[in-house]
Design a protein around this motif. Structure first.
Motif, mmCIF file in Angstrom:
data_model
loop_
_atom_site.group_PDB
_atom_site.id
_atom_site.type_symbol
_atom_site.label_atom_id
_atom_site.label_comp_id
_atom_site.label_asym_id
_atom_site.label_seq_id
_atom_site.Cartn_x
_atom_site.Cartn_y
_atom_site.Cartn_z
ATOM 1 N N PHE A 2 0.739 -1.268 -0.168
ATOM 2 C CA PHE A 2 -0.075 -0.144 0.444
ATOM 3 C C PHE A 2 1.049 1.050 -0.031
ATOM 4 N N GLY A 3 2.108 1.777 1.147
ATOM 5 C CA GLY A 3 2.997 2.378 0.189
ATOM 6 C C GLY A 3 3.357 2.765 -0.136
ATOM 7 N N LEU A 4 3.798 1.497 -1.574
ATOM 8 C CA LEU A 4 4.078 1.464 -3.020
ATOM 9 C C LEU A 4 3.245 2.453 -3.444
ATOM 10 N N ILE A 5 1.562 1.282 -3.379
ATOM 11 C CA ILE A 5 0.876 2.280 -3.962
ATOM 12 C C ILE A 5 0.266 4.037 -4.293
ATOM 13 N N ARG A 6 0.290 4.242 -2.893
ATOM 14 C CA ARG A 6 0.280 5.483 -2.462
ATOM 15 C C ARG A 6 1.758 6.995 -3.341
ATOM 16 N N ARG A 7 2.671 6.035 -3.303
ATOM 17 C CA ARG A 7 3.717 7.188 -3.840
ATOM 18 C C ARG A 7 3.561 6.962 -5.165
ATOM 19 N N ALA A 8 3.270 5.250 -5.451
ATOM 20 C CA ALA A 8 3.270 5.656 -6.935
ATOM 21 C C ALA A 8 1.532 6.115 -7.773
ATOM 22 N N THR A 9 0.962 6.808 -6.940
ATOM 23 C CA THR A 9 -0.138 7.604 -7.233
ATOM 24 C C THR A 9 -0.242 8.680 -6.894
ATOM 25 N N LYS A 10 0.736 9.001 -6.315
ATOM 26 C CA LYS A 10 1.324 10.740 -4.781
ATOM 27 C C LYS A 10 -0.038 10.628 -4.061
ATOM 28 N N ASN A 11 -0.831 9.977 -3.692
ATOM 29 C CA ASN A 11 -1.474 9.708 -2.791
ATOM 30 C C ASN A 11 -1.410 9.843 -0.809
ATOM 31 N N ASN A 12 -0.990 11.842 -0.437
ATOM 32 C CA ASN A 12 -0.594 11.892 0.827
ATOM 33 C C ASN A 12 -1.755 12.088 1.228
ATOM 34 N N GLU A 13 -2.701 12.070 1.276
ATOM 35 C CA GLU A 13 -4.074 11.688 2.274
ATOM 36 C C GLU A 13 -3.644 11.106 3.581
ATOM 37 N N ARG A 14 -3.930 12.187 4.119
ATOM 38 C CA ARG A 14 -3.711 11.852 5.776
ATOM 39 C C ARG A 14 -5.075 11.459 6.342
ATOM 40 N N ILE A 15 -5.281 10.660 7.328
ATOM 41 C CA ILE A 15 -6.352 10.629 8.276
ATOM 42 C C ILE A 15 -6.425 12.035 9.533
ATOM 43 N N SER A 16 -7.374 12.339 9.661
ATOM 44 C CA SER A 16 -7.547 14.055 10.631
ATOM 45 C C SER A 16 -7.431 13.341 12.288
ATOM 46 N N LYS A 17 -7.509 14.340 12.481
ATOM 47 C CA LYS A 17 -7.768 13.690 13.634
ATOM 48 C C LYS A 17 -8.811 12.847 14.763
#
Length: 307
Positions: A70-85
Motif C-alpha cells: 500500500f505504501g508503494l501504491i500511495r507513492r506511485a499514485t502520489k496519494n498524500n492523504e492523511r487521516i484527520s485527528k
C-alpha cells in the motif's frame, strides 16, 4: 411554458442522478463479490502457509507485506492523504478489530479445524452482524432479509453436516471462528463511520498499519520459533498479502460506501460455496449431492438478503 420546461429539466436531471446512483451501487456490489472471491481461497492458502508459519506469525507477516504494498501504491499514485485527528481513533480501532484481532482469531481457528469447515462457519457472519445491528442500532431487518438469512443458515447447516470435523480441538476451532465473526461485525460498524471520508487506498493503508503495530505483542505472546519458508508457504503468503489483505480489503471497503454492513457481510455466505468449489479444483476433493444442495440454498439466501 417556462414552468413545464423547468419541470422537464428537473425530471431529466433527477433521472440522470438516479441512473448514476444505480451504476455506483452496481459497482459496490461487484466490489464486494470480488472481495469474497479472493477471500474464498484464503482458508486453503492459510493451511498451506502453516507448513512454516505459526498462526499469529502469519497474520503479522501478511499485514506487513500489505503495508509495504500500500505504501508503494500511495507513492506511485502520489496519494498524500492523511487521516484527520478526529478520525484517527476510528482507524486505530478498525485496524485492531479488522486486522489484528480478526486475523488472530481466524488463523488460530483455521489451525484447529479444516479449511472447508472454516469457510462454512464464515457463512454465519451475516446473521451475527444483523443480530448485532438490531441490538446496537435498533435496526429492524425486513421480512425478505430475515427469510434470506434463515435460508442461508439452513444451507450452511446442510454443508456443515456434510463436512464438519468432530472432536474437542475442532469444536474449539469453530468457537474461535465464531468469535472472529463478532469481531468482523464490529469492524464493519466502525469502518462505516469513516469509509466515505477517505479514499479506499488511504483508509485501508492506515488500517493495515495500525493492525501491524497491534500485532507485535500478540507475536511475543505466541512465542513460536521462526522457520525459513518453503515455496508453498511463501506462495500462499504472497496470495494472502496481495490478494486478500490488499485487493480484497480495497474492494470490500469500496463496497461499504453504498451498502449497509449487513448487506456487505451477506455476500460472505458465498464463501463456503466457493470454498468447496476451490477445494475440488485445487485439492481434488469430491462434492456430494447434499453439499451441492446446501450451496444452492446458500446462494438463494444471499440473493434474498442482499437485494
Amino acid at each position: 411554458m417556462k414552468l413545464k420546461k423547468v419541470i422537464r429539466n428537473e425530471s431529466f436531471t433527477q433521472k440522470q442522478e438516479d441512473e448514476k446512483y444505480t451504476k455506483e451501487v452496481y459497482v459496490n456490489y461487484l466490489a464486494s463479490i470480488s472481495a469474497v472471491l479472493l477471500w474464498s481461497a484464503s482458508f486453503i492458502a492459510t493451511k498451506l502457509a502453516y507448513r512454516t508459519f505459526a498462526p499469529i506469525q502469519l497474520g503479522e507477516v501478511r499485514t506487513i507485506f500489505a503495508v509495504v504494498i500500500f505504501g508503494l501504491i500511495r507513492r506511485a499514485t502520489k496519494n498524500n492523504e492523511r487521516i484527520s485527528k478526529e478520525h484517527r481513533k476510528y482507524v486505530a480501532v478498525s485496524g485492531l478489530l479488522g486486522i489484528t484481532l480478526y486475523f488472530t482469531t481466524e488463523n488460530i481457528g483455521v489451525s484447529m479445524t479444516s479449511s472447508s469447515n472454516a469457510a462454512l462457519i464464515v457463512a454465519s457472519f451475516p446473521a451475527i452482524t444483523t443480530l448485532l445491528e438490531f441490538f446496537i442500532y435498533r435496526s429492524k431487518p425486513s421480512v425478505r432479509k430475515i427469510i434470506g438469512i434463515i435460508l442461508a443458515l439452513v444451507g450452511v447447516t446442510i454443508l456443515t453436516h456434510s463436512n464438519v470435523l468432530y472432536g474437542t480441538k475442532s469444536l474449539w476451532g469453530n468457537v474461535i471462528l465464531i468469535c472472529a465473526g463478532i469481531v468482523w461485525a464490529f469492524y464493519n460498524f466502525i469502518t462505516r463511520k469513516i469509509t466515505n471520508k477517505y479514499s479506499a487506498i488511504t483508509l485501508t493503508y492506515y488500517q493495515m498499519l495500525s493492525g501491524a503495530v497491534f500485532f507485535v505483542p500478540f507475536v511475543f505472546i505466541e512465542d513460536a520459533p521462526w522457520r525459513l519458508p518453503n515455496f508453498t508457504s511463501i506462495s500462499s503468503l504472497i496470495y494472502l498479502s496481495v490478494g486478500c489483505s490488499v485487493a480484497a480489503f480495497l474492494l470490500y471497503n469500496l463496497g461499504l460506501r453504498k451498502l449497509s454492513a449487513s448487506v456487505s457481510v451477506s455476500f460472505l455466505n458465498l464463501v463456503p460455496v466457493l470454498g468447496l468449489a476451490l477445494s475440488v479444483l485445487i485439492l481434488g476433493e469430491t462434492v456430494s449431492i447434499k453439499q451441492i444442495s446446501g450451496g444452492i440454498i446458500v446462494i438463494i439466501g444471499v440473493i434474498l438478503s442482499s437485494i
